[in-house]
Design an enzyme around this catalytic site. Structure first.
Site, PDB file in Angstrom:
ATOM      1  N   ARG A 103       0.547   0.863   4.266  1.00 11.73           N
ATOM      2  CA  ARG A 103       1.362   0.602   3.074  1.00 11.73           C
ATOM      3  C   ARG A 103       0.498   0.369   1.842  1.00 11.73           C
ATOM      4  O   ARG A 103      -0.491  -0.360   1.887  1.00 11.73           O
ATOM      5  CB  ARG A 103       2.205  -0.641   3.327  1.00 11.73           C
ATOM      6  CG  ARG A 103       3.084  -1.052   2.182  1.00 11.73           C
ATOM      7  CD  ARG A 103       3.760  -2.341   2.535  1.00 11.73           C
ATOM      8  NE  ARG A 103       2.767  -3.377   2.669  1.00 11.73           N
ATOM      9  CZ  ARG A 103       2.637  -4.400   1.827  1.00 11.73           C
ATOM     10  NH1 ARG A 103       3.438  -4.517   0.797  1.00 11.73           N
ATOM     11  NH2 ARG A 103       1.711  -5.303   2.020  1.00 11.73           N
TER      12      ARG A 103
ATOM     13  N   GLU B  66      -3.591  -3.520  -8.035  1.00 13.42           N
ATOM     14  CA  GLU B  66      -3.970  -3.895  -6.668  1.00 13.42           C
ATOM     15  C   GLU B  66      -4.630  -2.704  -5.994  1.00 13.42           C
ATOM     16  O   GLU B  66      -4.639  -1.595  -6.553  1.00 13.42           O
ATOM     17  CB  GLU B  66      -2.729  -4.368  -5.885  1.00 13.42           C
ATOM     18  CG  GLU B  66      -2.232  -5.716  -6.390  1.00 13.42           C
ATOM     19  CD  GLU B  66      -0.999  -6.232  -5.680  1.00 13.42           C
ATOM     20  OE1 GLU B  66      -0.608  -5.666  -4.654  1.00 13.42           O
ATOM     21  OE2 GLU B  66      -0.424  -7.205  -6.188  1.00 13.42           O
TER      22      GLU B  66
ATOM     23  N   HIS C 227      -4.054  -7.988   6.142  1.00 13.38           N
ATOM     24  CA  HIS C 227      -4.432  -8.259   4.753  1.00 13.38           C
ATOM     25  C   HIS C 227      -5.884  -8.731   4.770  1.00 13.38           C
ATOM     26  O   HIS C 227      -6.240  -9.598   5.567  1.00 13.38           O
ATOM     27  CB  HIS C 227      -3.532  -9.337   4.146  1.00 13.38           C
ATOM     28  CG  HIS C 227      -3.609  -9.387   2.655  1.00 13.38           C
ATOM     29  ND1 HIS C 227      -4.742  -9.818   2.004  1.00 13.38           N
ATOM     30  CD2 HIS C 227      -2.731  -9.048   1.693  1.00 13.38           C
ATOM     31  CE1 HIS C 227      -4.534  -9.733   0.692  1.00 13.38           C
ATOM     32  NE2 HIS C 227      -3.310  -9.273   0.483  1.00 13.38           N
TER      33      HIS C 227
ATOM     34  N   ARG D  74      -6.214  -1.148   1.692  1.00 10.31           N
ATOM     35  CA  ARG D  74      -6.360  -2.314   2.563  1.00 10.31           C
ATOM     36  C   ARG D  74      -6.961  -2.037   3.924  1.00 10.31           C
ATOM     37  O   ARG D  74      -7.693  -2.855   4.467  1.00 10.31           O
ATOM     38  CB  ARG D  74      -4.979  -2.910   2.808  1.00 10.31           C
ATOM     39  CG  ARG D  74      -4.639  -3.844   1.748  1.00 10.31           C
ATOM     40  CD  ARG D  74      -3.420  -4.583   2.079  1.00 10.31           C
ATOM     41  NE  ARG D  74      -2.996  -5.131   0.810  1.00 10.31           N
ATOM     42  CZ  ARG D  74      -1.829  -5.636   0.579  1.00 10.31           C
ATOM     43  NH1 ARG D  74      -0.945  -5.689   1.533  1.00 10.31           N
ATOM     44  NH2 ARG D  74      -1.549  -6.109  -0.595  1.00 10.31           N
TER      45      ARG D  74
ATOM     46  N   HIS E  93      -0.436  -8.927   8.425  1.00  8.96           N
ATOM     47  CA  HIS E  93       0.298  -9.139   7.170  1.00  8.96           C
ATOM     48  C   HIS E  93       1.604  -8.364   7.107  1.00  8.96           C
ATOM     49  O   HIS E  93       2.622  -8.895   6.670  1.00  8.96           O
ATOM     50  CB  HIS E  93      -0.620  -8.699   6.020  1.00  8.96           C
ATOM     51  CG  HIS E  93      -0.044  -8.861   4.664  1.00  8.96           C
ATOM     52  ND1 HIS E  93       0.349 -10.090   4.168  1.00  8.96           N
ATOM     53  CD2 HIS E  93       0.195  -7.970   3.664  1.00  8.96           C
ATOM     54  CE1 HIS E  93       0.800  -9.941   2.923  1.00  8.96           C
ATOM     55  NE2 HIS E  93       0.734  -8.661   2.609  1.00  8.96           N
TER      56      HIS E  93
HETATM   57  C1  SIN Z   1      -0.775  -9.568  -2.109  1.00  2.00           C
HETATM   58  O1  SIN Z   1      -0.407 -10.256  -3.041  1.00  2.00           O
HETATM   59  O2  SIN Z   1      -1.943  -9.285  -1.888  1.00  2.00           O
HETATM   60  C2  SIN Z   1       0.259  -9.061  -1.178  1.00  2.00           C
HETATM   61  C3  SIN Z   1       1.002  -7.983  -1.814  1.00  2.00           C
HETATM   62  C4  SIN Z   1       1.484  -7.063  -0.768  1.00  2.00           C
HETATM   63  O3  SIN Z   1       1.221  -7.267   0.402  1.00  2.00           O
HETATM   64  O4  SIN Z   1       2.117  -6.073  -1.139  1.00  2.00           O
END
Ligand code: SIN
Length: 536
Positions: A383, A118, A241, A287, A348
């Site tokens: 985060r 991610e 998000h 993010r 988010h």
């Molecule tokens: C996501 O699946 O994008 C959310 C994961 C997260 O917010 O840590």
């Protein structure tokens, strides 16, 4: 009056994990305002970040977390939480949680855990169960809780206010002694007593008009802790998000960042990728950067959304890896194997919260905060994706151990505190529900318009003034009418919104998730750098 050795408010990963551990030492009550599975955890798609592969190291995970946190992480907290990860994950697996596996590449036919990637992670380290990891964890924990005779789950029960020695007029240290709880079925407020109170209420996404969070995320824990004098910190850092599905009927549906981890590319309406203009990691940048870039692109082009394109990946892979996203989008007429997904940023995650030490202990004796409601220093100003389930697991473990060390079993001094029952006085049922719904909408819209991804002093001041009026009105309702869940949530929402704005006004710089046009640079000379606040 009911008495438990431990009371946990909230039923997500942190609260349930704490309850299971504490149940080996005494009676536990879990207080949860809807059904137990109604939690942020159950909605988590991505997974749990944890150092698992031989190609990864604790140091790399620590550095990625510090980098995302934009200079505001507490490094000791980051090291402790990252370092505890594998042990906590093993406990989850032992409990029956499934994580996806894949065949190893050595041709032996052996299997290993499949690790996702991610934004902001330099290695593959996200353990996941397809794209419904949170649901898998939540259901397994709930099954274990249901089988444990020492745990009582009180659903449709909402915490009204914590009871402290200071509130009762005792001169000794300010200690949390219990909680008043609204039983939604009877409409009565019940009194619960404990030496070890744990807030695990999750975050506050519903403060904003658009959010990826479920309806329960109304900032309850932060607001009730604030009211008794707990320190609250860094509330200005609300993570947006970048990719929430944009569809008139699909409010709150998250399109997991793992889609970008598997090659998904952010594009504008003309089909052009735009993220490489903003960051070398392009669509997989941290993010805060992605959300701001999308906001800037939408403002520049006047479009209502951008697009996330994963159509270049084999359709079978997409359907298998992201069944939840695939099926949900299909219900709204979008086949993600053939069409780019329309997305917008949405609120988010709350990176600040009730200030705690590394064991979840707050500045109020006997009160612990774990999970999203807490500010341990792990997230800093932003985060790192999928660090939150990890934090919930680790802090639940540490807080349980600490509460056993710190709070002796029903000492004489504790019994000496006499708790008064709730007095409702001569109040009537609320006569105009429309006022509650109007205030609720007003808060969410003003937060979206004035306290969103890009801020200014003027907009923040405007928001602060409106919120003061709204809080006064809500307080009047609180004293004059019979309390309901809607009214309690509205009161908490208003308090949390005001804390976000007040923290944002204190930060005269841009850092991580707090970006203001009036102070666009980061001020490294300004210390201390946390925006900590207390009511008394
Ligand atoms: C996501 O699946 O994008 C959310 C994961 C997260 O917010 O840590």
């Amino acid at each position: 009056m009911q008495h438990y050795d431990f009371i946990v408010i909230g039923s997500g990963v942190a609260g349930l994990t704490f309850a299971l551990k504490a149940a080996a030492h005494g009676r536990v009550a879990i207080i949860t305002k809807r059904a137990p599975a109604d939690s942020n955890t159950a909605w988590a798609q991505g997974g749990v970040a944890c150092v698992w592969s031989t190609e990864d190291t604790f140091e790399l995970h620590v550095q990625d977390t510090l980098e995302a946190g934009a200079g505001l992480c507490d490094e000791a907290a980051v090291r402790a939480i990252v370092g505890d990860g594998p042990a906590r994950i093993r406990e989850l697996i032992d409990l029956g949680v499934h994580f996806d596996e894949r065949e190893t590449t050595d041709g032996t036919g052996a299997h290993e855990l499949d690790l996702g990637k991610e934004g902001g992670h330099s290695r593959r380290r996200v353990l996941h169960f397809r794209d419904t990891t949170g649901r898998e964890i939540e259901h397994t924990l709930l099954a274990a809780v249901a089988a444990n005779a020492n745990i009582t789950v009180l659903e449709r029960h909402m915490a009204v206010d914590l009871i402290t020695s200071a509130k009762l007029g005792f001169a000794a240290e300010n200690r949390c002694l219990g909680v008043y709880v609204l039983n939604e079925d009877t409409g009565e407020v019940e009194t619960f007593r404990t030496m070890r109170m744990v807030l695990a209420t999750g975050g506050c996404g519903k403060v904003y008009l658009y959010t990826t969070n479920p309806n329960i995320a109304t900032g309850d824990g932060v607001a009730i802790a604030w009211r008794i004098g707990a320190t609250v910190a860094n509330m200005e850092f609300i993570q947006f998000h970048p990719t929430c599905l944009f569809h008139p009927e699909a409010r709150s549906f998250l399109v997991t960042e793992a889609v970008r981890g598997e090659g998904g590319i952010l594009k504008d309406a003309r089909g052009e990728a735009f993220m490489d203009k903003y960051h070398p990691l392009a669509s997989l940048a941290p993010r805060d950067i992605v959300a701001r870039a999308i906001d800037a692109e939408m403002k520049r082009t006047g479009e209502k959304c951008v697009y996330l394109d994963i159509t270049h990946q084999p359709p079978d892979f997409v359907r298998e890896r992201f069944p939840h996203v695939y099926e949900t989008c299909l219900r709204y007429g979008i086949d993600i194997t053939k069409q780019p997904i329309p997305v917008v940023p949405a609120a988010h995650y709350q990176c600040g919260g009730v200030r705690t030490d590394l064991d979840g202990a707050t500045n109020i004796a006997g009160l612990y905060a774990i999970g999203e409601v807490a500010c341990t220093g792990l997230h800093g100003a932003n985060r790192l994706a999928s660090n939150s389930l990890l934090e919930g697991l680790v802090l639940a473990h540490r807080a349980c151990a600490r509460s056993l060390r710190a709070e002796p079993h029903t000492p004489k001094s504790f019994e000496a505190y006499e708790l008064s029952e709730w007095k409702s006085g001569n109040v009537q049922d609320i006569d105009e529900l429309v006022v509650i719904y109007h205030n609720w909408d007003e808060i969410r819209r003003l937060m979206w318009d004035y306290v969103g991804i890009v801020r200014t002093d003027k907009r923040l001041q405007r928001a602060a003034a409106r919120l003061r009026n709204l809080q006064a009105e809500i307080q009047e309702f609180y004293w004059n009418f019979k309390i309901t869940t809607d009214l309690l949530e509205l009161r908490n929402l208003a308090t949390t919104a005001a804390l976000i704005v007040d923290c944002a006004l204190l930060r005269k710089e841009s850092r991580g998730l707090h970006y203001t046009l009036d102070h666009p640079g980061t001020d490294e000379t300004h210390l201390p750098r946390d925006t900590a606040m207390r009511r008394y």
